[in-house]
Design an enzyme around this catalytic site. Structure first.
Site, PDB file in Angstrom:
ATOM      1  N   ASP A  16       0.902  -1.103   0.111  1.00 24.79           N
ATOM      2  CA  ASP A  16       0.042   0.000   0.099  1.00 24.79           C
ATOM      3  C   ASP A  16       0.884   1.245  -0.012  1.00 24.79           C
ATOM      4  O   ASP A  16       1.956   1.306   0.502  1.00 24.79           O
ATOM      5  CB  ASP A  16      -0.933  -0.078   1.321  1.00 24.79           C
ATOM      6  CG  ASP A  16      -1.924   1.002   1.264  1.00 24.79           C
ATOM      7  OD1 ASP A  16      -2.405   1.199  -0.159  1.00 24.79           O
ATOM      8  OD2 ASP A  16      -2.659   1.184   2.189  1.00 24.79           O
ATOM      9  N   GLY A  17       0.413   2.330  -0.764  1.00 26.83           N
ATOM     10  CA  GLY A  17       1.154   3.603  -0.770  1.00 26.83           C
ATOM     11  C   GLY A  17       1.627   4.250  -1.865  1.00 26.83           C
ATOM     12  O   GLY A  17       2.241   5.047  -2.025  1.00 26.83           O
ATOM     13  N   TRP A  21       2.875   7.859  -2.498  1.00 25.66           N
ATOM     14  CA  TRP A  21       4.158   8.120  -2.953  1.00 25.66           C
ATOM     15  C   TRP A  21       4.246   8.755  -4.134  1.00 25.66           C
ATOM     16  O   TRP A  21       5.035  10.067  -4.307  1.00 25.66           O
ATOM     17  CB  TRP A  21       4.714   6.646  -3.285  1.00 25.66           C
ATOM     18  CG  TRP A  21       6.048   6.529  -3.718  1.00 25.66           C
ATOM     19  CD1 TRP A  21       7.458   6.554  -2.986  1.00 25.66           C
ATOM     20  CD2 TRP A  21       6.607   6.794  -5.292  1.00 25.66           C
ATOM     21  NE1 TRP A  21       8.458   6.540  -3.477  1.00 25.66           N
ATOM     22  CE2 TRP A  21       8.193   6.735  -5.097  1.00 25.66           C
ATOM     23  CE3 TRP A  21       6.066   6.837  -6.449  1.00 25.66           C
ATOM     24  CZ2 TRP A  21       8.647   6.675  -6.120  1.00 25.66           C
ATOM     25  CZ3 TRP A  21       6.902   6.929  -7.341  1.00 25.66           C
ATOM     26  CH2 TRP A  21       8.146   6.657  -7.392  1.00 25.66           C
ATOM     27  N   ARG A  29      -0.469   8.968 -10.407  1.00 30.11           N
ATOM     28  CA  ARG A  29      -0.376   7.730  -9.785  1.00 30.11           C
ATOM     29  C   ARG A  29       0.167   6.371 -10.302  1.00 30.11           C
ATOM     30  O   ARG A  29       0.564   5.391  -9.702  1.00 30.11           O
ATOM     31  CB  ARG A  29      -2.126   7.418  -9.597  1.00 30.11           C
ATOM     32  CG  ARG A  29      -2.576   8.494  -8.491  1.00 30.11           C
ATOM     33  CD  ARG A  29      -4.151   8.002  -8.375  1.00 30.11           C
ATOM     34  NE  ARG A  29      -4.122   6.670  -7.465  1.00 30.11           N
ATOM     35  CZ  ARG A  29      -4.205   6.817  -5.766  1.00 30.11           C
ATOM     36  NH1 ARG A  29      -4.218   7.892  -5.349  1.00 30.11           N
ATOM     37  NH2 ARG A  29      -4.325   5.434  -5.490  1.00 30.11           N
ATOM     38  N   HIS A  33       2.573   3.423  -9.135  1.00 31.31           N
ATOM     39  CA  HIS A  33       2.176   1.830  -9.372  1.00 31.31           C
ATOM     40  C   HIS A  33       3.358   1.131 -10.137  1.00 31.31           C
ATOM     41  O   HIS A  33       3.734   0.023  -9.543  1.00 31.31           O
ATOM     42  CB  HIS A  33       0.803   1.586 -10.063  1.00 31.31           C
ATOM     43  CG  HIS A  33      -0.268   1.778  -9.420  1.00 31.31           C
ATOM     44  ND1 HIS A  33      -0.768   1.714  -8.212  1.00 31.31           N
ATOM     45  CD2 HIS A  33      -1.340   2.630  -9.724  1.00 31.31           C
ATOM     46  CE1 HIS A  33      -1.546   1.991  -7.531  1.00 31.31           C
ATOM     47  NE2 HIS A  33      -2.178   2.635  -8.497  1.00 31.31           N
ATOM     48  N   SER A  61      -7.668  -5.556  -5.055  1.00 30.78           N
ATOM     49  CA  SER A  61      -8.722  -6.158  -4.362  1.00 30.78           C
ATOM     50  C   SER A  61     -10.034  -6.079  -5.106  1.00 30.78           C
ATOM     51  O   SER A  61     -10.211  -5.419  -6.084  1.00 30.78           O
ATOM     52  CB  SER A  61      -8.846  -5.250  -2.780  1.00 30.78           C
ATOM     53  OG  SER A  61      -9.616  -4.062  -3.217  1.00 30.78           O
ATOM     54  N   GLU A  63     -12.288  -4.551  -4.104  1.00 32.82           N
ATOM     55  CA  GLU A  63     -12.878  -3.147  -3.853  1.00 32.82           C
ATOM     56  C   GLU A  63     -12.141  -1.987  -4.807  1.00 32.82           C
ATOM     57  O   GLU A  63     -12.559  -1.225  -4.888  1.00 32.82           O
ATOM     58  CB  GLU A  63     -12.675  -2.739  -2.515  1.00 32.82           C
ATOM     59  CG  GLU A  63     -13.734  -3.549  -1.352  1.00 32.82           C
ATOM     60  CD  GLU A  63     -13.560  -4.967  -1.147  1.00 32.82           C
ATOM     61  OE1 GLU A  63     -12.278  -5.571  -1.288  1.00 32.82           O
ATOM     62  OE2 GLU A  63     -14.612  -5.771  -1.411  1.00 32.82           O
ATOM     63  N   LEU A 127      10.788 -20.723  -4.457  1.00 32.05           N
ATOM     64  CA  LEU A 127       9.578 -20.034  -3.891  1.00 32.05           C
ATOM     65  C   LEU A 127       8.313 -20.024  -4.486  1.00 32.05           C
ATOM     66  O   LEU A 127       8.285 -19.996  -5.798  1.00 32.05           O
ATOM     67  CB  LEU A 127      10.234 -18.399  -4.014  1.00 32.05           C
ATOM     68  CG  LEU A 127       9.233 -17.413  -3.657  1.00 32.05           C
ATOM     69  CD1 LEU A 127       9.071 -17.354  -1.999  1.00 32.05           C
ATOM     70  CD2 LEU A 127       9.692 -15.959  -4.119  1.00 32.05           C
ATOM     71  N   ARG A 194      -4.852  -1.643   8.982  1.00 27.61           N
ATOM     72  CA  ARG A 194      -6.161  -2.346   8.654  1.00 27.61           C
ATOM     73  C   ARG A 194      -5.873  -3.245   7.479  1.00 27.61           C
ATOM     74  O   ARG A 194      -4.793  -3.326   6.960  1.00 27.61           O
ATOM     75  CB  ARG A 194      -7.254  -1.515   8.281  1.00 27.61           C
ATOM     76  CG  ARG A 194      -7.020  -0.617   7.155  1.00 27.61           C
ATOM     77  CD  ARG A 194      -8.344  -0.085   6.444  1.00 27.61           C
ATOM     78  NE  ARG A 194      -7.972   1.151   5.576  1.00 27.61           N
ATOM     79  CZ  ARG A 194      -7.607   2.251   5.703  1.00 27.61           C
ATOM     80  NH1 ARG A 194      -7.641   2.805   6.952  1.00 27.61           N
ATOM     81  NH2 ARG A 194      -7.266   3.044   4.595  1.00 27.61           N
ATOM     82  N   SER A 196      -7.967  -4.399   5.250  1.00 28.77           N
ATOM     83  CA  SER A 196      -8.788  -3.975   3.923  1.00 28.77           C
ATOM     84  C   SER A 196      -9.177  -5.582   3.105  1.00 28.77           C
ATOM     85  O   SER A 196      -8.849  -5.643   2.087  1.00 28.77           O
ATOM     86  CB  SER A 196      -7.939  -3.396   3.069  1.00 28.77           C
ATOM     87  OG  SER A 196      -7.432  -2.282   3.678  1.00 28.77           O
TER      88      SER A 196
HETATM   89  C1  IPE Z   1      -5.479  -2.747  -0.160  1.00 28.79           C
HETATM   90  O1  IPE Z   1      -5.101  -1.241  -0.181  1.00 28.79           O
HETATM   91  C2  IPE Z   1      -5.382  -3.367  -1.633  1.00 28.79           C
HETATM   92  C3  IPE Z   1      -4.268  -3.320  -2.086  1.00 28.79           C
HETATM   93  C4  IPE Z   1      -3.038  -3.158  -1.373  1.00 28.79           C
HETATM   94  C5  IPE Z   1      -4.222  -3.965  -3.516  1.00 28.79           C
HETATM   95  P1  IPE Z   1      -6.235  -0.175  -0.436  1.00 28.79           P
HETATM   96  O2  IPE Z   1      -5.710   1.018  -0.579  1.00 28.79           O
HETATM   97  O3  IPE Z   1      -7.371  -0.581  -1.627  1.00 28.79           O
HETATM   98  O4  IPE Z   1      -7.103  -0.327   0.743  1.00 28.79           O
HETATM   99  P2  IPE Z   1      -7.912   0.828   1.586  1.00 28.79           P
HETATM  100  O5  IPE Z   1      -9.006   1.496   0.554  1.00 28.79           O
HETATM  101  O6  IPE Z   1      -7.181   1.825   2.125  1.00 28.79           O
HETATM  102  O7  IPE Z   1      -8.557   0.218   2.822  1.00 28.79           O
HETATM  103  C1  IPE Z   2      -1.650   0.111  -3.514  1.00 31.22           C
HETATM  104  O1  IPE Z   2      -1.454   1.667  -3.410  1.00 31.22           O
HETATM  105  C2  IPE Z   2      -1.916  -0.571  -4.581  1.00 31.22           C
HETATM  106  C3  IPE Z   2      -3.270  -0.947  -5.006  1.00 31.22           C
HETATM  107  C4  IPE Z   2      -4.205  -0.765  -4.291  1.00 31.22           C
HETATM  108  C5  IPE Z   2      -3.314  -1.306  -6.207  1.00 31.22           C
HETATM  109  P1  IPE Z   2      -2.631   2.499  -3.392  1.00 31.22           P
HETATM  110  O2  IPE Z   2      -2.989   2.868  -4.859  1.00 31.22           O
HETATM  111  O3  IPE Z   2      -3.865   2.175  -2.510  1.00 31.22           O
HETATM  112  O4  IPE Z   2      -1.918   3.837  -2.705  1.00 31.22           O
HETATM  113  P2  IPE Z   2      -2.343   4.968  -1.943  1.00 31.22           P
HETATM  114  O5  IPE Z   2      -3.095   4.117  -0.669  1.00 31.22           O
HETATM  115  O6  IPE Z   2      -3.585   5.571  -2.486  1.00 31.22           O
HETATM  116  O7  IPE Z   2      -1.213   5.706  -1.272  1.00 31.22           O
HETATM  117 MG    MG Z   3      -4.166   2.432  -0.591  1.00 34.74          MG
END
Ligand code: IPE
Ligand code: IPE
Ligand code: MG
Length: 241
Positions: A16-17, A21, A29, A33, A61, A63, A127, A194, A196
């Site tokens: 995540d993040g 970043w 964005r 990625h 996910s 979602e 692995l 969390r 998620s």
């Molecule tokens: C969880 O991150 C899913 C992945 C890292 C693929 P999200 O960024 O989608 O989760 P929320 O929305 O912050 O809970």
């Molecule tokens: C996680 O990074 C990657 C995916 C959910 C695909 P995010 O895209 O959720 O990054 P933030 O949470 O918005 O920083």
């Molecule tokens: Mg995220």
């Protein structure tokens, strides 16, 4: 220093993040990625070096479909690009790839390259790299319940035989697919605290570590720090010392 005797067999990561970043750097964005994909490659290599048996990453996910079409299709394009450029490396490194989640609803080129990867790496013995894609813990449990209900209806299973092991077997991590043990360690980067909808059933006794760094900045050193944190914990499983 890591204790080789206490290496987790299965490490799962919520990557995540990427978005934050990118925002901090003032770039789109998808650049985030892409940087996340590079970080992921290094963690796959490093897991192999550390002798970890299973690495599971949360890549998309159930979602995440709520995001813009541009972001969603961009993520899948990156995935196809990664598979195309890394398949040989995965084969050379004896990595077996499995997917957790119903990937068949992804864009056609993504499905094709994933299937090619699954097939080409299926007999590898190093692995195991499990990619959670269109994955949701509730979706996974719902599918398991449906499958068990069907078996009961067909007379292949008695309700009394619905045990915890029988449920585990039906999950994407179960014997019919990834055949992975429950993760001893789950890492979520970016400071969010969390799950998620990640590995809801399998995380019952996982140790959780939450490094503050955004996923693209997650290095093998950060990974080792998270494992060292795990190794310093006392796991009790409800019992007493
Ligand atoms: C969880 O991150 C899913 C992945 C890292 C693929 P999200 O960024 O989608 O989760 P929320 O929305 O912050 O809970
Ligand atoms: C996680 O990074 C990657 C995916 C959910 C695909 P995010 O895209 O959720 O990054 P933030 O949470 O918005 O920083
Ligand atoms: Mg995220």
């Amino acid at each position: 220093m890591l204790n080789k005797e206490r290496m987790p067999e299965h490490v799962a990561v919520i990557m995540d993040g990427n978005g934050r970043w990118a925002k901090e750097k003032g770039v789109p964005r998808l650049v985030g990625h892409n940087a996340g994909m590079q970080a992921m490659k290094k963690i796959v290599d490093h897991s192999d070096k550390l002798g970890i048996k299973h690495l599971t990453v949360y890549a998309f996910s159930t979602e995440n479909w709520k995001r813009s079409m541009e972001e969603v299709s961009g993520i899948f394009k990156l995935l196809v690009k990664w598979v195309a450029s890394d398949l040989k490396g995965l084969i050379d490194n004896n990595v077996r790839v499995k997917v957790l989640g119903d990937y068949t609803v992804l864009p056609e080129d993504a499905v094709k390259s994933l299937e090619k990867t699954l097939e080409a790496t299926k007999d590898n013995t190093g692995l195991q790299f499990n990619i959670a894609l269109n994955y949701g813990g509730r979706d996974e449990i719902t599918r398991a319940v449906k499958s068990l209900a069907k078996k009961v209806k067909d007379g292949a299973l008695e309700p009394e035989d619905i045990t915890e092991d029988a449920i585990s077997a039906e999950l994407f991590t179960g014997v019919y697919n990834a055949d992975a043990p429950d993760p001893e360690l789950i890492i979520r980067t970016s400071g969010e605290l969390r799950l998620s909808n990640f590995l809801l059933w399998q995380s019952a006794y996982s140790e959780l570590v939450f490094p503050e760094v955004y996923w693209p900045d997650f290095t093998p050193e950060e990974f080792e720090k998270a494992i060292a944190d795990y190794q310093s914990r006392e796991r009790r499983f409800g019992g007493r010392k």
